[in-house]
Design a protein around this motif. Structure first.
Motif, PDB file in Angstrom:
ATOM      1  N   THR A   9       1.050  -1.163  -0.115  1.00 47.28           N
ATOM      2  CA  THR A   9       0.029   0.024   0.049  1.00 47.28           C
ATOM      3  C   THR A   9       1.050   1.208   0.105  1.00 47.28           C
ATOM      4  O   THR A   9       2.134   1.340   0.398  1.00 47.28           O
ATOM      5  CB  THR A   9      -0.991   0.066   1.215  1.00 47.28           C
ATOM      6  OG1 THR A   9      -0.100   0.271   2.380  1.00 47.28           O
ATOM      7  CG2 THR A   9      -1.673  -1.237   1.634  1.00 47.28           C
ATOM      8  N   GLU A  11       0.300   3.929   1.916  1.00 46.02           N
ATOM      9  CA  GLU A  11       0.434   4.055   3.434  1.00 46.02           C
ATOM     10  C   GLU A  11       1.781   3.384   3.880  1.00 46.02           C
ATOM     11  O   GLU A  11       2.747   4.057   4.448  1.00 46.02           O
ATOM     12  CB  GLU A  11      -0.643   3.787   4.367  1.00 46.02           C
ATOM     13  CG  GLU A  11      -0.327   3.819   5.722  1.00 46.02           C
ATOM     14  CD  GLU A  11      -1.406   4.976   6.297  1.00 46.02           C
ATOM     15  OE1 GLU A  11      -1.367   4.957   7.523  1.00 46.02           O
ATOM     16  OE2 GLU A  11      -2.057   5.511   5.468  1.00 46.02           O
ATOM     17  N   LYS A  14       5.007   4.851   2.298  1.00 41.19           N
ATOM     18  CA  LYS A  14       5.417   6.023   3.162  1.00 41.19           C
ATOM     19  C   LYS A  14       5.882   5.804   4.473  1.00 41.19           C
ATOM     20  O   LYS A  14       6.870   6.586   4.815  1.00 41.19           O
ATOM     21  CB  LYS A  14       4.097   7.184   3.069  1.00 41.19           C
ATOM     22  CG  LYS A  14       3.661   7.677   1.790  1.00 41.19           C
ATOM     23  CD  LYS A  14       2.451   8.667   2.096  1.00 41.19           C
ATOM     24  CE  LYS A  14       1.184   7.990   2.233  1.00 41.19           C
ATOM     25  NZ  LYS A  14      -0.031   8.824   2.177  1.00 41.19           N
ATOM     26  N   LYS A  15       5.510   5.079   5.079  1.00 36.67           N
ATOM     27  CA  LYS A  15       5.874   4.544   6.369  1.00 36.67           C
ATOM     28  C   LYS A  15       7.516   4.336   6.337  1.00 36.67           C
ATOM     29  O   LYS A  15       8.361   4.749   7.177  1.00 36.67           O
ATOM     30  CB  LYS A  15       5.106   3.626   7.088  1.00 36.67           C
ATOM     31  CG  LYS A  15       5.499   3.133   8.520  1.00 36.67           C
ATOM     32  CD  LYS A  15       4.500   2.040   9.040  1.00 36.67           C
ATOM     33  CE  LYS A  15       5.118   1.510  10.190  1.00 36.67           C
ATOM     34  NZ  LYS A  15       4.369   0.373  10.617  1.00 36.67           N
TER      35      LYS A  15
END
Length: 84
Positions: A9, A11, A14-15
Motif C-alpha cells: 500500500t 501508506e 510512506k511509512k
C-alpha cells in the motif's frame, strides 16, 4: 521488482520511506535505500540495490527523492495526493 512487490500500500510505502530517511532530508541515498529494502523484509545484494537506485534516480543527483521513488514504485503514475 522484488522491492516493488514487498510493499502493498502507499501508506506502507510512506511509512517505510520515513523510517529509512535517516538524515531526514526527504531523499534516500544508496545506504538509506538499502535500509528501506531491509525494513521491507528483503535481502538484496549490493548490485540489486545499485540497479534499483539507478532506475529510481531520474535526475542523476545521487539521491532518490520521494517523487522519483513513487514514480518508480507505481510504474510511472504521477503523484496526486501523496505526501510524506
Amino acid at each position: 521488482r522484488r522491492l516493488r512487490l514487498s510493499i502493498s500500500t502507499e501508506e506502507e510505502m510512506k511509512k517505510q520511506w520515513q523510517m529509512a530517511d535517516v538524515d531526514g532530508n526527504g531523499s534516500l541515498d544508496i545506504k538509506e535505500l538499502s535500509i528501506f529494502a531491509s525494513n521491507a523484509g528483503l535481502n538484496m545484494t549490493r548490485n540489486e540495490i545499485a540497479a534499483a537506485f539507478d532506475a529510481m534516480d531520474r535526475n542523476f543527483d545521487e539521491k532518490v527523492q520521494f517523487e522519483e521513488f513513487h514514480l518508480w514504485w507505481t510504474g510511472g503514475e504521477s503523484m496526486t495526493s501523496v505526501t510524506v
